[in-house]
Design an enzyme around this catalytic site. Structure first.
Site, PDB file in Angstrom:
ATOM      1  N   ARG A 182       0.829  -1.202   0.000  1.00  0.00           N
ATOM      2  CA  ARG A 182       0.000   0.000   0.000  1.00  0.00           C
ATOM      3  C   ARG A 182       0.864   1.252   0.000  1.00  0.00           C
ATOM      4  O   ARG A 182       1.869   1.329   0.712  1.00  0.00           O
ATOM      5  CB  ARG A 182      -0.887   0.038   1.256  1.00  0.00           C
ATOM      6  CG  ARG A 182      -2.207  -0.656   1.104  1.00  0.00           C
ATOM      7  CD  ARG A 182      -3.237  -0.202   2.125  1.00  0.00           C
ATOM      8  NE  ARG A 182      -2.764  -0.108   3.491  1.00  0.00           N
ATOM      9  CZ  ARG A 182      -3.406   0.565   4.448  1.00  0.00           C
ATOM     10  NH1 ARG A 182      -4.532   1.199   4.173  1.00  0.00           N
ATOM     11  NH2 ARG A 182      -2.928   0.608   5.679  1.00  0.00           N
ATOM     12  N   ASP A 212       4.940  -3.037  11.264  1.00  0.00           N
ATOM     13  CA  ASP A 212       3.478  -2.852  11.246  1.00  0.00           C
ATOM     14  C   ASP A 212       2.897  -2.846  12.654  1.00  0.00           C
ATOM     15  O   ASP A 212       1.913  -2.166  12.942  1.00  0.00           O
ATOM     16  CB  ASP A 212       2.792  -3.914  10.377  1.00  0.00           C
ATOM     17  CG  ASP A 212       3.130  -5.339  10.799  1.00  0.00           C
ATOM     18  OD1 ASP A 212       4.073  -5.530  11.598  1.00  0.00           O
ATOM     19  OD2 ASP A 212       2.471  -6.280  10.306  1.00  0.00           O
ATOM     20  N   SER A 236       7.173  -4.815   7.519  1.00  0.00           N
ATOM     21  CA  SER A 236       6.700  -5.768   8.541  1.00  0.00           C
ATOM     22  C   SER A 236       7.534  -7.047   8.594  1.00  0.00           C
ATOM     23  O   SER A 236       7.005  -8.157   8.533  1.00  0.00           O
ATOM     24  CB  SER A 236       5.234  -6.112   8.286  1.00  0.00           C
ATOM     25  OG  SER A 236       4.481  -4.941   8.179  1.00  0.00           O
TER      26      SER A 236
END
Length: 917
Positions: free
Chosen positions: A539, A656, A602
């Site tokens: 994203r 994350d 992440s």
């Protein structure tokens, strides 16, 4: 020739006249299609009343749960005894059920009389007699040296609370033994058998004869889910969804319901179709006012109905010239076998004459025709009434299964059905007319209810053995409080090892400093770019933060990361990321903009500052080369330079989990912990700087990314790992690593379930021992299936559909087991997650020297969000293991991406003081 035609015409005319005469006299017994549909609707209403806890006490159709939960699947094996008590004879049976690739049943039986003085005497004498007969049979068959399971067919209404127990509601069919009503008949028989010291028998099942019939037929035809008896008495049973049975705990699977439909109408609901003959017969019976439906249908009563009709017609001068014989006045003189004989196709009239003469009557040809038609009307009404009730059951089955068309089999037994020449044909025809959307096969039960009791016992024996083996597997996933406390303690120890410079290299929980030292205070403002990489989707976000109002607006675009990029070279991966950034900036009209950037990455990284992160090792399916051991921020900067289109200021690299913490911390200042329970599993929290030996300085706090997925990689939790965890680990991309994550995260739970299902299927405990090719495929059982299967709103029928997508032809029982397996695996995951979290909150409480701690955990991840029970179990576990901590859980909205922007904003705010330090 003319004379022959004249005689034929005369006989035809005579027959027509007599039939019309009888039809006029018995017009109340002729039931129209409309009336039958009405009766069908009334019976369905009574079924509903019988199944509901509130209305069952007053319902005439008692809908008794039988605790028979499964029909034969063909794998039954062994030697069983069966008793059948319920008619004029008592039967003992030895049944040998053999699998050997094909269904085989061998039977040996012995009939014993049931004298009137026994069935109407004292209850203890009745059961002593039954036990004596059983002992005699076992002696004759040389079975006394064996320990055998026994099934008891007891053809009277009983209220059961388990399969091997039944309290007699009331005697029917001439039985009147004292002291048995309202007591457990199995206890009576067990006590009687104890008097025979040389007999070792276990009563595993008490079944109604109707249930026995269904089970016998189901052994030959798996579509059989209804049993009907039309004999001395009448009754029906069928497989009902547990979710509809208020009288029994539990919603899973199905259970056979003994309708006891013979009592339909005892509440007056059939008064409009009962005739004067029905009322006269009822008044003269042993149980006036009871079993009214049965008295219009069954073999015990049809002959008597015919006698009462003939007597009335004779009195009215419509038969025998008004003459009546003394025999015609004797109750029970006409039996149902006589009715059947009189209705035979060719010899019926001759049989009628013979029977009437035996009654001392002198019938004319016309009398014989009329009497034969009386029998037809009475039998036809019986079949019609039976058909209406059966049609109601079939409609319920179809609706339970949500099918437009039902294919099913009805197991049939009973002397009336077997010996009456026209009865089966009439019944079948009317049923098919009343339920045109059901394809019904009628299967005659061979050796009926007694064999059925043995089959119920065989199934109970199989289910018992299978259940034991399934429970042994599920027990491996059931963690005791002591085990969870042990996990909590070991996690706490690993947290300490990871924070200390000396033990850090050996710690499995890496406790990585993030250099995030402050939480949002509401003064942050500006536009920020955020990247979020942690799975197959990447994203890019534009985040606008307004000062003071704590208002955040976001715009984002999702890009796919193809497998060949995930597992290609590092340069290809970061070039792909930069291409996605370029596309987003172009899309947003920000092509030349200079923006601060936060990078949510992440994967475990070792950081030396907020904008430097060295990748320790890939997880979650990523394998890009030349990245591990490298600073991923530098790799991103190099890729941006190669692109040479825009200038971005990479301010922060965050995990994350840290992003989740910051997002929730922006809304709730009490939030000090971030938890991800999704594809992967991780946790971060704000640690006192004085405890972090890896970073200089003792003042304030810093967010620590625990990377707890590696907990247990040193073998410290091997005592709770199972063979299925080992299978999943060995088949993964990183064997021996991330063991805790592999027991708790969404990427692996479905695979654990798949390994268990394969094992159970190989053991013959699931899917009839047939493993589908799709089930052999790694990763085919996705974790989303666990969430769907464990949903409280999902019926087992829908569970079966999910399994069918995986090529698994499951029975109702299979679906229950699969649901239990999913529940065991996800529950353990939530508890382990809760134990780890409890270690952290207890640490925070002790570090602050508090008696009681109030703290908020920010949570993100599909497993936590979408699984119906995961979040609840996790929270319950934390509460139990950390009782002095009041822990609130806040779901992160737009989680890690928004968090990266907030960290970037906080970093920009703190940049000047930090540089000075």
């Amino acid at each position: 020739m003319f004379a022959v035609h004249l005689m034929a015409f005369y006989f035809t005319k005579l027959k027509e006249d007599q039939i019309k005469k009888v039809d006029r006299f018995l017009y109340h017994m002729r039931l129209s299609d409309e009336t039958l549909l009405d009766i069908m609707a009334r019976f369905r209403g009574e079924m509903e009343r019988g199944l509901a806890k509130d209305t069952n006490p007053t319902a005439s159709v008692k809908m008794l749960p039988t605790f028979v939960r499964a029909i034969p699947d063909g794998s039954e094996n062994g030697e069983f005894l069966s008793l059948d008590l319920g008619g004029s004879k008592f039967r003992v049976l030895k049944v040998q059920v053999s699998e050997k690739g094909k269904r085989q049943v061998q039977m040996e039986s012995q009939f014993y009389p049931t004298p009137n003085e026994i069935i109407r005497g004292n209850g203890s004498e009745l059961f002593d007699y039954v036990a004596d007969c059983l002992a005699d049979f076992m002696q004759t068959k040389d079975l006394k040296h064996k320990k055998l399971p026994l099934g008891l067919t007891f053809s009277f209404p009983c209220r059961q609370t388990k399969l091997e127990e039944g309290v007699l509601i009331s005697w029917t069919k001439k039985f009147k033994a004292r002291g048995v009503q309202d007591t457990d008949v199995v206890s009576h028989l067990t006590n009687a058998m104890k008097k025979h010291k040389d007999m070792d028998v276990d009563i595993l099942a008490l079944v109604n004869d109707t249930v026995g019939t269904m089970m016998t037929c189901a052994y030959d035809d798996p579509y059989c889910e209804v049993g009907v008896i039309i004999g001395t008495g009448t009754n029906a049973c069928y497989m009902e969804d547990m979710s509809n049975i208020d009288l029994v705990e539990g919603d899973e699977g199905r259970m056979c319901i003994n309708t006891e439909w013979g009592a339909f109408g005892d509440d007056g609901s059939l008064e409009d179709i009962r005739t004067e003959f029905d009322r006269e017969l009822d008044l003269g019976s042993l149980n006036p006012g009871k079993q009214l439906f049965e008295k219009m249908i069954s073999g015990l009563y049809l002959g008597e109905l015919v006698r009462l009709i003939l007597l009335k017609m004779a009195r009215d001068g419509l038969l025998f010239g008004g003459e009546k014989s003394s025999a015609l006045h004797i109750k029970g003189k006409i039996e149902t076998r006589h009715v059947a004989a009189m209705e035979k196709y060719k010899e019926g009239l001759a049989n009628t004459r013979e029977i009437l003469v035996d009654l001392g009557l002198e019938p004319s040809e016309a009398d014989c025709i009329a009497v034969q038609h009386v029998c037809t009307v009475v039998s036809f009404r019986s079949a019609n009434l039976c058909a209406a009730a059966l049609a109601a059951i079939l409609t319920r089955l179809r609706e339970n299964k949500k099918l437009a068309r039902l294919r099913t089999t009805v197991g049939m037994d009973g002397t009336l059905y077997k010996i009456h020449p026209q009865y089966p044909k009439c019944l079948h025809k009317v049923v098919r007319k009343l339920v045109p959307n059901c394809d019904v096969r009628f299967l005659l039960s061979e050796s009926g209810s007694t064999k059925g009791a043995a089959m119920v016992t065989a199934v109970a024996s199989r289910v018992q053995a299978q259940r034991k083996r399934i429970d042994q597997v599920l027990a491996l996933f059931q963690l005791t409080r002591e085990q969870l406390v042990d996990v909590q303690g070991k996690m706490r120890a690993e947290l300490e090892y990871g924070l200390k410079r000396k033990t850090h290299p050996l710690a499995t929980v890496k406790m990585l400093p993030t250099y995030v030292c402050g939480m949002p205070d509401g003064t942050e403002k500006g536009k920020f770019l955020a990247l979020d990489l942690g799975g197959t989707n990447f994203r890019v976000l534009l985040v606008k933060i307004r000062s003071g109002r704590r208002s955040v607006r976001m715009y984002n675009k999702i890009f796919a990361i193809p497998l060949e990029i995930m597992q290609g070279t590092g340069e290809e991966l970061f070039d792909h990321i930069v291409q996605c950034i370029a596309d987003f900036l172009d899309y947003m009209g920000l092509k030349g903009a200079q923006l601060p950037l936060g990078f949510t990455f992440s994967f475990p990284c070792r950081q030396t500052s907020i904008d430097k992160g060295t990748l320790i090792g890939w997880t979650k399916g990523f394998k890009a080369t030349d990245c591990e051991g490298e600073d991923v921020v530098d790799m991103l900067r190099e890729a941006i330079k190669r692109r040479n289109e825009f200038d971005l200021d990479i301010v922060a690299i965050v995990n994350d989990t840290v992003g989740t913490l910051m997002t929730c911390g922006y809304e709730d200042p009490n939030c000090e912990i971030g938890l991800i329970a999704g594809t992967g599993s991780n946790m971060c929290y704000m640690e006192e700087m004085r405890n972090i030996e890896l970073v200089e300085g003792d003042e304030g706090k810093m967010c620590i990314n625990t990377e707890w997925g590696g907990f247990g990689d040193n073998g410290c939790i091997d005592d709770i790992r199972t063979q299925y965890d080992t299978e999943v680990d060995e088949g993964s991309l990183n064997p021996g690593k991330q063991r805790y994550e592999k027991m708790t995260s969404g990427m692996y739970l479905g695979e654990i379930v798949r390994q268990i299902l394969i094992y159970l299927t190989k053991q013959g405990l699931l899917f009839r021992g047939q493993i589908s090719e799709r089930l052999r495929t790694r990763g085919i059982f996705e974790t989303k299936f666990l969430s769907q299967i464990e949903s409280d709103r999902l019926a087992l029928l829908q569970v079966r559909r999910i399994l069918q997508q995986l090529g698994l032809d499951s029975t109702c029982e299979d679906s229950i087991v699969v649901k239990e397996v999913c529940g065991a695996v996800s529950r353990r995951a939530a508890q382990l997650c809760g134990a780890g979290l409890a270690a952290v909150v207890e640490k925070r409480r002790e570090d602050q020297g508090l008696e009681h701690l109030r703290i908020t955990v920010g949570v993100d991840g599909t497993l936590y969000k979408l699984h119906p029970h995961f979040s609840r179990i996790l929270q319950e576990t934390v509460k139990e293991l950390a009782p002095r901590c009041d822990v609130a859980f806040v779901l992160s909205e737009d989680g890690s991406g928004k968090g990266a922007a907030l960290i970037t904003a906080v970093a920009k705010r703190l940049q000047q003081p930090w540089n000075e330090n």
